[in-house]
Design a protein around this motif. Structure first.
Motif, PDB file in Angstrom:
ATOM      1  N   LYS A 287       0.855  -1.197   0.000  1.00  0.00           N
ATOM      2  CA  LYS A 287       0.000   0.000   0.000  1.00  0.00           C
ATOM      3  C   LYS A 287       0.880   1.232   0.000  1.00  0.00           C
ATOM      4  O   LYS A 287       1.186   1.796   1.047  1.00  0.00           O
ATOM      5  CB  LYS A 287      -0.930  -0.007   1.213  1.00  0.00           C
TER       6      LYS A 287
ATOM      7  N   ASP B 268      -0.057   3.996  -1.378  1.00  0.00           N
ATOM      8  CA  ASP B 268      -1.017   5.050  -1.087  1.00  0.00           C
ATOM      9  C   ASP B 268      -2.232   4.379  -0.463  1.00  0.00           C
ATOM     10  O   ASP B 268      -2.999   3.706  -1.158  1.00  0.00           O
ATOM     11  CB  ASP B 268      -1.416   5.800  -2.370  1.00  0.00           C
ATOM     12  N   PRO B 269      -2.410   4.497   0.872  1.00  0.00           N
ATOM     13  CA  PRO B 269      -3.512   3.799   1.545  1.00  0.00           C
ATOM     14  C   PRO B 269      -4.890   4.156   0.996  1.00  0.00           C
ATOM     15  O   PRO B 269      -5.816   3.360   1.097  1.00  0.00           O
ATOM     16  CB  PRO B 269      -3.390   4.240   3.009  1.00  0.00           C
ATOM     17  N   THR B 270      -5.040   5.341   0.430  1.00  0.00           N
ATOM     18  CA  THR B 270      -6.316   5.727  -0.164  1.00  0.00           C
ATOM     19  C   THR B 270      -6.257   5.637  -1.694  1.00  0.00           C
ATOM     20  O   THR B 270      -7.103   6.195  -2.382  1.00  0.00           O
ATOM     21  CB  THR B 270      -6.702   7.168   0.244  1.00  0.00           C
ATOM     22  N   GLY B 271      -5.259   4.933  -2.205  1.00  0.00           N
ATOM     23  CA  GLY B 271      -5.060   4.826  -3.650  1.00  0.00           C
ATOM     24  C   GLY B 271      -6.223   4.149  -4.351  1.00  0.00           C
ATOM     25  O   GLY B 271      -6.850   3.234  -3.817  1.00  0.00           O
ATOM     26  N   ASP B 272      -6.480   4.601  -5.561  1.00  0.00           N
ATOM     27  CA  ASP B 272      -7.601   4.077  -6.332  1.00  0.00           C
ATOM     28  C   ASP B 272      -7.159   3.158  -7.477  1.00  0.00           C
ATOM     29  O   ASP B 272      -7.951   2.790  -8.315  1.00  0.00           O
ATOM     30  CB  ASP B 272      -8.423   5.233  -6.900  1.00  0.00           C
TER      31      ASP B 272
ATOM     32  N   HIS C 275      -5.099  -0.434  -8.538  1.00  0.00           N
ATOM     33  CA  HIS C 275      -4.519  -1.721  -8.160  1.00  0.00           C
ATOM     34  C   HIS C 275      -3.625  -2.164  -9.307  1.00  0.00           C
ATOM     35  O   HIS C 275      -4.077  -2.307 -10.441  1.00  0.00           O
ATOM     36  CB  HIS C 275      -5.625  -2.748  -7.921  1.00  0.00           C
TER      37      HIS C 275
ATOM     38  N   GLN D  91      -1.105  -1.053  -4.229  1.00  0.00           N
ATOM     39  CA  GLN D  91      -2.189  -0.085  -4.208  1.00  0.00           C
ATOM     40  C   GLN D  91      -1.544   1.279  -4.414  1.00  0.00           C
ATOM     41  O   GLN D  91      -0.739   1.725  -3.599  1.00  0.00           O
ATOM     42  CB  GLN D  91      -2.956  -0.126  -2.886  1.00  0.00           C
TER      43      GLN D  91
ATOM     44  N   SER E 274      -1.717   5.480  -6.306  1.00  0.00           N
ATOM     45  CA  SER E 274      -2.523   6.651  -6.624  1.00  0.00           C
ATOM     46  C   SER E 274      -2.514   6.888  -8.135  1.00  0.00           C
ATOM     47  O   SER E 274      -1.448   7.023  -8.741  1.00  0.00           O
ATOM     48  CB  SER E 274      -1.954   7.880  -5.917  1.00  0.00           C
TER      49      SER E 274
ATOM     50  N   PHE F 141     -11.476  -0.796  -6.831  1.00  0.00           N
ATOM     51  CA  PHE F 141     -10.503   0.176  -7.330  1.00  0.00           C
ATOM     52  C   PHE F 141     -11.050   0.819  -8.599  1.00  0.00           C
ATOM     53  O   PHE F 141     -11.739   0.174  -9.384  1.00  0.00           O
ATOM     54  CB  PHE F 141      -9.164  -0.508  -7.660  1.00  0.00           C
ATOM     55  N   SER F 142     -10.702   2.084  -8.804  1.00  0.00           N
ATOM     56  CA  SER F 142     -11.121   2.771 -10.024  1.00  0.00           C
ATOM     57  C   SER F 142     -10.384   2.235 -11.250  1.00  0.00           C
ATOM     58  O   SER F 142     -10.923   2.205 -12.341  1.00  0.00           O
ATOM     59  CB  SER F 142     -10.870   4.276  -9.900  1.00  0.00           C
TER      60      SER F 142
ATOM     61  N   HIS G  34       5.574   7.972  -5.265  1.00  0.00           N
ATOM     62  CA  HIS G  34       4.629   8.261  -4.190  1.00  0.00           C
ATOM     63  C   HIS G  34       5.300   8.907  -2.976  1.00  0.00           C
ATOM     64  O   HIS G  34       4.716   8.953  -1.894  1.00  0.00           O
ATOM     65  CB  HIS G  34       3.897   6.982  -3.787  1.00  0.00           C
TER      66      HIS G  34
END
Length: 153
Positions: A7, A9-13, A15, A75, A77, A106-107, A128
């Motif tokens: 991870k 970016d823990p809030t990453g969109d 994968h 994961q 960004s 994931f986006s 990152h």
């Protein structure tokens, strides 16, 4: 056994899965048995030269059987990837690419294949701003692996 999800970016969109990590890098393969010159008939010299040429013109997959020996998951960004690399910017902007279809929460879901795992993680950590996770010193071969990844994307 579930593979580790790095991870960055823990809030990453995004994968990203790196398939077949750590293939041979810049391996020198030769069919010549002796480095010292030997007397060969013209036919033997021609045959040795053609065998060497055939090996160097062979696709990369045939040199290490192309099998998937594992994978690394990350994961990330999408914004960092888009700002750093045109490849990801074009991929994520085009809705016709399979990577731009949302999947598994994931986006974006992308795959890469055949890169050195440590070098790929190094590039993504730099991207990152995870510089505390980077080694202080790297050898020349690792620098070359990182440079090849950056040049590709």
């Amino acid at each position: 056994m579930n593979p580790t999800l790095h991870k960055l970016d823990p809030t990453g969109d995004t994968h990203l899965t790196l398939l077949n990590p750590n293939p041979p890098f810049a391996a020198y393969i030769t069919l010549l048995e002796n480095a010292m010159p030997q007397h060969n008939t013209p036919y033997e010299a021609w045959e040795a030269n053609n065998n060497e040429r055939r090996l160097w013109n062979a696709p990369v997959e045939s040199q290490f059987n192309g099998s998937i020996t594992g994978f690394i998951q990350m994961q990330l960004s999408s914004k960092h990837l888009q700002l750093a690399f045109d490849y990801f910017s074009k991929m994520m902007a085009n809705k016709n690419w399979k990577e731009s279809i949302p999947k598994d929460g994931f986006s974006f879901s992308a795959t890469a294949s055949g890169w050195n795992g440590e070098a790929f993680l190094t590039v993504m950590r730099i991207l990152h701003a995870k510089t505390t996770m980077l080694p202080q010193i790297i050898n020349l071969e690792m620098l070359a692996k990182v440079a090849v990844i950056i040049d590709y994307y």
